[in-house]
Design a protein around this motif. Structure first.
Motif, PDB file in Angstrom:
ATOM      1  N   CYS A   1       0.827  -1.218   0.000  1.00 22.00           N
ATOM      2  CA  CYS A   1       0.000   0.000   0.000  1.00 22.00           C
ATOM      3  C   CYS A   1       0.861   1.268   0.000  1.00 22.00           C
ATOM      4  O   CYS A   1       0.402   2.340  -0.349  1.00 22.00           O
ATOM      5  N   LYS A   2       2.094   1.128   0.440  1.00 24.74           N
ATOM      6  CA  LYS A   2       3.096   2.206   0.454  1.00 24.74           C
ATOM      7  C   LYS A   2       2.798   3.309   1.482  1.00 24.74           C
ATOM      8  O   LYS A   2       3.426   4.363   1.445  1.00 24.74           O
ATOM      9  N   TYR A   3       1.854   3.078   2.396  1.00 28.92           N
ATOM     10  CA  TYR A   3       1.564   4.096   3.407  1.00 28.92           C
ATOM     11  C   TYR A   3       2.808   4.427   4.231  1.00 28.92           C
ATOM     12  O   TYR A   3       2.973   5.534   4.718  1.00 28.92           O
TER      13      TYR A   3
ATOM     14  N   ILE B   1      10.476   0.310   1.728  1.00 30.82           N
ATOM     15  CA  ILE B   1      10.129  -0.841   2.590  1.00 30.82           C
ATOM     16  C   ILE B   1       9.408  -1.962   1.819  1.00 30.82           C
ATOM     17  O   ILE B   1       9.867  -3.112   1.823  1.00 30.82           O
ATOM     18  N   PRO B   2       8.276  -1.669   1.125  1.00 34.39           N
ATOM     19  CA  PRO B   2       7.588  -2.785   0.442  1.00 34.39           C
ATOM     20  C   PRO B   2       8.417  -3.426  -0.660  1.00 34.39           C
ATOM     21  O   PRO B   2       8.307  -4.626  -0.909  1.00 34.39           O
ATOM     22  N   THR B   3       9.244  -2.648  -1.302  1.00 34.69           N
ATOM     23  CA  THR B   3      10.094  -3.208  -2.359  1.00 34.69           C
ATOM     24  C   THR B   3      11.099  -4.192  -1.768  1.00 34.69           C
ATOM     25  O   THR B   3      11.327  -5.281  -2.296  1.00 34.69           O
TER      26      THR B   3
ATOM     27  N   PRO C   1      -1.144  -0.595   7.970  1.00 39.34           N
ATOM     28  CA  PRO C   1      -2.458  -1.190   8.235  1.00 39.34           C
ATOM     29  C   PRO C   1      -2.391  -2.697   8.495  1.00 39.34           C
ATOM     30  O   PRO C   1      -3.318  -3.271   9.043  1.00 39.34           O
ATOM     31  N   GLN C   2      -1.303  -3.309   8.107  1.00 39.41           N
ATOM     32  CA  GLN C   2      -1.143  -4.753   8.343  1.00 39.41           C
ATOM     33  C   GLN C   2      -0.448  -5.030   9.680  1.00 39.41           C
ATOM     34  O   GLN C   2      -0.186  -6.187  10.017  1.00 39.41           O
ATOM     35  N   HIS C   3      -0.126  -3.964  10.402  1.00 34.17           N
ATOM     36  CA  HIS C   3       0.538  -4.086  11.709  1.00 34.17           C
ATOM     37  C   HIS C   3       1.815  -4.927  11.631  1.00 34.17           C
ATOM     38  O   HIS C   3       2.092  -5.755  12.496  1.00 34.17           O
ATOM     39  N   LEU C   4       2.565  -4.717  10.594  1.00 33.60           N
ATOM     40  CA  LEU C   4       3.808  -5.486  10.442  1.00 33.60           C
ATOM     41  C   LEU C   4       4.897  -4.920  11.343  1.00 33.60           C
ATOM     42  O   LEU C   4       4.975  -3.701  11.550  1.00 33.60           O
ATOM     43  N   GLU C   5       5.728  -5.815  11.839  1.00 34.31           N
ATOM     44  CA  GLU C   5       6.878  -5.377  12.651  1.00 34.31           C
ATOM     45  C   GLU C   5       8.012  -5.045  11.684  1.00 34.31           C
ATOM     46  O   GLU C   5       8.957  -5.818  11.484  1.00 34.31           O
TER      47      GLU C   5
HETATM   48  S1  SF4 Z   1       4.830  -2.426   5.173  1.00 35.76           S
HETATM   49 FE1  SF4 Z   1       2.702  -1.998   5.745  1.00 35.76          FE
HETATM   50  S2  SF4 Z   1       2.383   0.170   5.271  1.00 35.76           S
HETATM   51 FE2  SF4 Z   1       4.247  -0.477   4.214  1.00 35.76          FE
HETATM   52  S3  SF4 Z   1       3.545  -1.057   2.195  1.00 35.76           S
HETATM   53 FE3  SF4 Z   1       3.570  -2.918   3.406  1.00 35.76          FE
HETATM   54  S4  SF4 Z   1       1.477  -3.101   4.230  1.00 35.76           S
HETATM   55 FE4  SF4 Z   1       1.703  -0.995   3.497  1.00 35.76          FE
END
Ligand code: SF4
Ligand code: SF4
Length: 371
Positions: free
Chosen positions: A294-296, A307-309, A353-357
């Motif tokens: 989501c790239k938030y 981070i997501p990449t 939103p996924q509450h990832l650590e």
């Molecule tokens: S780490 Fe969380 S906020 Fe970031 S892109 Fe992934 S799901 Fe979205």
């Protein structure tokens, strides 16, 4: 489906990076037999680069293809790779050597190899694109293109800078289609936007879509049709802007399987498309990080960590082992930002939103790719 060049007889090509070998050398007898079978079946497109088999792929093509067939019978594609030049002055002598190594006086397509943001900077500074366009004017190259491994914004920048580029080679398969790191779909859409036909590389993702989990295998077996490779290759070849799909074939069995279903190519039907979607879900379920891309988290990171990449690279590594993931991590980290640059401020975790650590997961990424 669109046509790029009438000389190209079919939409399936022979990638010459994993040729049959014997005692560490390319087996010319086997390679010649494969070429003959390929040509007899009506195919004529061959793709090489100087780095394939440490320079020996080009020589093997001279011995097994170009010495044995008339120049008009085959389409030969070569590339200008990053390690082959350091200045504008290096490019022409290297190109002339490539013609000699391959035994031809022109290439049908010449690609700027493995473009990403850093490579593109060097190619631009060394006027590599301008040199290739001049080679085209001189008839030594029929078409100029590029092969690409980076995000869609970088591809958009390259195609905007050099509208003379005629064709783009992308990593494109059913797993990488919506992968945040490879960006198959987004890169394909950039090509459509710029009206550039696409050549597909790695439709079987380096062979990893041949060896799939048992639950996924049951789905393809239920179709009672082709091989796992056939679904992957026909999936990619079925997109309207794709004019060529390559396969790096290492033996005659692979080649016979491929030419069997690509001789009279049919895109996946509805049931096969559904099966591919299910298989894709099963393969992706192996991923351990449930990042939705989501790239938030990205905008607020004081270290500008993608981070997501980076998570996509680690997921890919966990799903498929060593193939390609480390290379993609290094490309994405090459701008100077690594996973280990995280300072642990926790801003990202507050927004995810996924509450990832995220902090711990970035340590995993660093442990995997920065060792
Ligand atoms: S780490 Fe969380 S906020 Fe970031 S892109 Fe992934 S799901 Fe979205
Ligand atoms: S914890 Fe690390 S990744 Fe997250 S915002 Fe801070 S520096 Fe960026």
């Amino acid at each position: 489906m669109i046509t790029f060049d009438d000389k190209i007889k079919k939409n399936f090509g022979f990638g010459c990076m994993r040729l049959p070998t014997c005692d560490g050398e390319i087996d010319y007898t086997k390679f010649s037999q494969m070429i003959d079978t390929f040509m007899e079946a009506g195919f004529n497109y061959f793709d090489t680069a100087h780095g394939y088999h440490g320079g020996k792929s080009e020589i093997a093509l001279r011995e097994c293809l170009t010495k044995r067939y008339d120049r008009e019978e085959y389409v030969l594609v070569n590339k200008l790779s990053n390690f082959c030049f350091e200045s504008e002055a290096d490019i022409r002598p290297f190109f002339e050597n490539q013609l000699k190594w391959c035994g031809v006086d022109y290439f049908d397509i010449y690609l700027m190899h493995a473009q990403d943001k850093n490579n593109f900077k060097k190619y631009k500074e060394c006027r590599a694109y301008e040199t290739a366009f001049n080679l085209k004017k001189e008839g030594k190259v029929k078409h100029v293109g590029l092969s690409f491994h980076d995000t869609a914004d970088v591809l958009d920048e390259i195609l905007t800078t050099y509208p003379e580029i005629e064709i783009v080679q992308l990593q494109f398969n059913y797993i990488d289609y919506d992968d945040a790191s490879v960006q198959g779909k987004l890169n394909y859409e950039v090509c459509v936007k710029h009206n550039k036909p696409v050549i597909v590389m790695e439709p079987v993702r380096g062979g990893s879509l041949v060896n799939i989990p048992p639950a996924a295998q049951m789905i393809f077996d239920g179709l009672k049709g082709g091989s796992n490779a056939s679904y992957a290759i026909r999936y990619a070849a079925g997109f309207p802007n794709i004019v060529m799909t390559l396969s790096g074939m290492g033996n005659i069995d692979m080649l016979l399987d491929n030419v069997g279903y690509m001789k009279n190519f049919k895109p996946l039907n509805e049931a096969e498309q559904e099966a591919v979607k299910e298989v894709c879900k099963i393969i992706k379920a192996q991923n351990l990080i449930s990042c939705t891309d989501c790239k938030y988290c990205v905008g607020g990171c004081p270290q500008n960590i993608p981070i997501p990449t980076f998570f996509a690279c680690l997921n890919s590594q966990k799903s498929y082992g060593g193939w390609g993931s480390k290379m993609y991590y290094e490309i994405h980290a090459s701008g100077g930002v690594k996973a280990s640059d995280c300072i642990g401020c926790g801003v990202c975790e507050k927004i995810c939103p996924q509450h990832l650590e995220i902090r711990d997961l970035l340590k995993e990424v660093a442990a995997e790719f920065e060792k």
